[in-house]
Design a protein around this motif. Structure first.
Motif, PDB file in Angstrom:
ATOM      1  N   ARG A 214      -6.172   8.064   1.634  1.00  0.00           N
ATOM      2  CA  ARG A 214      -5.079   8.808   0.993  1.00  0.00           C
ATOM      3  C   ARG A 214      -5.516   9.274  -0.400  1.00  0.00           C
ATOM      4  N   PHE A 215      -6.335   8.460  -1.067  1.00  0.00           N
ATOM      5  CA  PHE A 215      -6.895   8.826  -2.379  1.00  0.00           C
ATOM      6  C   PHE A 215      -8.074   9.798  -2.197  1.00  0.00           C
ATOM      7  N   ARG A 216      -9.013   9.445  -1.289  1.00  0.00           N
ATOM      8  CA  ARG A 216     -10.195  10.295  -1.100  1.00  0.00           C
ATOM      9  C   ARG A 216      -9.799  11.721  -0.738  1.00  0.00           C
ATOM     10  N   ARG A 217      -8.766  11.850   0.107  1.00  0.00           N
ATOM     11  CA  ARG A 217      -8.405  13.162   0.660  1.00  0.00           C
ATOM     12  C   ARG A 217      -7.164  13.773  -0.002  1.00  0.00           C
ATOM     13  N   ASP A 218      -6.718  13.181  -1.117  1.00  0.00           N
ATOM     14  CA  ASP A 218      -5.540  13.703  -1.840  1.00  0.00           C
ATOM     15  C   ASP A 218      -4.323  13.861  -0.940  1.00  0.00           C
ATOM     16  N   LEU A 219      -4.023  12.829  -0.174  1.00  0.00           N
ATOM     17  CA  LEU A 219      -2.896  12.911   0.767  1.00  0.00           C
ATOM     18  C   LEU A 219      -1.572  12.493   0.128  1.00  0.00           C
ATOM     19  N   GLY A 220      -1.630  11.927  -1.086  1.00  0.00           N
ATOM     20  CA  GLY A 220      -0.403  11.423  -1.721  1.00  0.00           C
ATOM     21  C   GLY A 220      -0.008  10.079  -1.128  1.00  0.00           C
ATOM     22  N   GLY A 221       0.964   9.439  -1.762  1.00  0.00           N
ATOM     23  CA  GLY A 221       1.465   8.163  -1.242  1.00  0.00           C
ATOM     24  C   GLY A 221       0.429   7.055  -1.222  1.00  0.00           C
ATOM     25  N   VAL A 222      -0.510   7.101  -2.170  1.00  0.00           N
ATOM     26  CA  VAL A 222      -1.599   6.117  -2.183  1.00  0.00           C
ATOM     27  C   VAL A 222      -1.053   4.706  -2.437  1.00  0.00           C
ATOM     28  N   GLU A 223      -0.285   4.570  -3.530  1.00  0.00           N
ATOM     29  CA  GLU A 223       0.258   3.244  -3.883  1.00  0.00           C
ATOM     30  C   GLU A 223       1.134   2.691  -2.755  1.00  0.00           C
ATOM     31  N   ASP A 224       1.958   3.584  -2.182  1.00  0.00           N
ATOM     32  CA  ASP A 224       2.850   3.149  -1.098  1.00  0.00           C
ATOM     33  C   ASP A 224       2.060   2.606   0.096  1.00  0.00           C
ATOM     34  N   ALA A 225       0.947   3.239   0.388  1.00  0.00           N
ATOM     35  CA  ALA A 225       0.133   2.799   1.531  1.00  0.00           C
ATOM     36  C   ALA A 225      -0.430   1.392   1.283  1.00  0.00           C
ATOM     37  N   TYR A 226      -0.928   1.164   0.066  1.00  0.00           N
ATOM     38  CA  TYR A 226      -1.465  -0.166  -0.272  1.00  0.00           C
ATOM     39  C   TYR A 226      -0.352  -1.218  -0.189  1.00  0.00           C
ATOM     40  N   GLN A 227       0.820  -0.850  -0.738  1.00  0.00           N
ATOM     41  CA  GLN A 227       1.978  -1.766  -0.705  1.00  0.00           C
ATOM     42  C   GLN A 227       2.379  -2.096   0.724  1.00  0.00           C
ATOM     43  N   GLU A 228       2.368  -1.077   1.569  1.00  0.00           N
ATOM     44  CA  GLU A 228       2.785  -1.258   2.960  1.00  0.00           C
ATOM     45  C   GLU A 228       1.821  -2.210   3.690  1.00  0.00           C
ATOM     46  N   MET A 229       0.530  -2.059   3.425  1.00  0.00           N
ATOM     47  CA  MET A 229      -0.445  -2.964   4.054  1.00  0.00           C
ATOM     48  C   MET A 229      -0.226  -4.400   3.575  1.00  0.00           C
ATOM     49  N   MET A 230       0.039  -4.524   2.288  1.00  0.00           N
ATOM     50  CA  MET A 230       0.300  -5.842   1.699  1.00  0.00           C
ATOM     51  C   MET A 230       1.546  -6.473   2.336  1.00  0.00           C
ATOM     52  N   ARG A 231       2.577  -5.645   2.508  1.00  0.00           N
ATOM     53  CA  ARG A 231       3.837  -6.122   3.076  1.00  0.00           C
ATOM     54  C   ARG A 231       3.622  -6.592   4.517  1.00  0.00           C
ATOM     55  N   ARG A 232       2.890  -5.806   5.294  1.00  0.00           N
ATOM     56  CA  ARG A 232       2.680  -6.190   6.701  1.00  0.00           C
ATOM     57  C   ARG A 232       1.862  -7.477   6.810  1.00  0.00           C
ATOM     58  N   LEU A 233       0.901  -7.612   5.895  1.00  0.00           N
ATOM     59  CA  LEU A 233      -0.008  -8.745   5.987  1.00  0.00           C
ATOM     60  C   LEU A 233       0.600 -10.017   5.412  1.00  0.00           C
ATOM     61  N   MET A 234       1.282  -9.883   4.271  1.00  0.00           N
ATOM     62  CA  MET A 234       1.709 -11.073   3.547  1.00  0.00           C
ATOM     63  C   MET A 234       3.206 -11.110   3.299  1.00  0.00           C
ATOM     64  N   GLY A 235       3.914 -10.100   3.800  1.00  0.00           N
ATOM     65  CA  GLY A 235       5.366 -10.093   3.709  1.00  0.00           C
ATOM     66  C   GLY A 235       5.924  -9.887   2.321  1.00  0.00           C
TER      67      GLY A 235
END
Ligand code: TMP
Ligand code: ASP
Length: 236
Positions: A214-235
């Motif tokens: 999302r960062f490499r390709r300028d897709l936006g929503g970078v922080e949200d994507a990291y947060q979402e992975m964190m949420r799925r993994l560690m709640g």
């Protein structure tokens, strides 16, 4: 355990000495780079997420018999790890075509491979991390034959463990890069990090990218994507 002098600063982490010569503290930054440092930026909160996620995954791997550098999480950004000499070898496993694989071979992204692939690149920023094979690694004295065989078997094992774990979170592990190091006792262990910086994660239902692309390709929503992975993994 407290930080003593800074030993090293990389693109995403700093490493500090401790009073114990066999242990160091890694400290995760929010700095992000791509394309060998050409693209620079900040991903707010990334250091905390990558620290916690990497530690969480390394502990899962340890339970499955994979030796890692992990010792103890000290704070949001800091972790105590075994001091290692990093093998200058980036090990990349792919389950699905994406990124440089799709580009090199002129294929679409998203092709599911019958078997995972492995490739190595020589960890050398000045040279742009060139691809190499096992014979090249041997010729360059990067590792012994036995060490390369061990690294390969560990990498495939790590893939199986992580792929199955992420599948339960509705995340497809597309590919990832890992690094290994040699401890002061001469043991080869998984080192560096496992995070959205170093893996491609796709939502299994929607295909949405939940990683550094999302960062490499300028897709936006970078922080949200990291947060979402964190949420799925560690709640959280
Ligand atoms: P690639 O398709 O660009 O070769 O990337 C393969 C995987 O390796 C992908 O999950 C991102 C990760 N990676 C790193 O962690 N560091 C790097 O410097 C590069 C090029 C890729
Ligand atoms: N972190 C790497 C760099 O700065 C590249 C990447 O992850 O895409 O070159």
């Amino acid at each position: 355990m407290e930080k003593k002098e800074q030993l090293y600063e990389g693109k995403a982490k700093k490493v500090y000495a401790t009073e114990d010569p066999s242990l160091v503290i890694v400290s995760y930054k929010d700095d992000a780079t791509a394309f060998n440092g050409l693209k620079k930026g900040t991903i707010a909160g990334k250091g905390v997420i990558n620290n916690k996620m990497s530690n969480f995954l390394m502990q899962i791997l340890e339970k499955e018999g994979v030796k890692t550098h992990f010792v103890e999480e000290l704070s949001d950004r800091d972790t105590l790890v075994k001091k290692v000499k990093i093998l200058p070898l980036e090990v990349i496993i792919r389950n699905i075509s994406a990124g440089s694989f799709a580009k090199h071979y002129g294929v679409a992204e998203g092709i599911v491979f019958a078997e995972p692939t492995i490739e190595f690149s020589y960890k050398n920023d000045e040279l742009g991390d060139p691809l190499l094979n096992e014979y090249h690694a041997l010729a360059l004295g990067i590792a012994t034959k036995e060490e390369i065989a061990l690294v390969k078997s560990m990498a495939f094992k790590i893939n199986e463990v992580l792929k199955a774990y992420f599948k339960k979170l509705n995340v497809t592990l597309v590919d990832f890069k890992i690094e290994f190091g040699k401890t002061v006792d001469g043991e080869i262990v998984l080192a560096d990090e496992i995070s959205p910086d170093t893996c491609r994660f796709w939502d299994s239902t929607t295909g949405e990218k939940l990683d550094k692309d999302r960062f490499r390709r300028d897709l936006g929503g970078v922080e949200d994507a990291y947060q979402e992975m964190m949420r799925r993994l560690m709640g959280n």
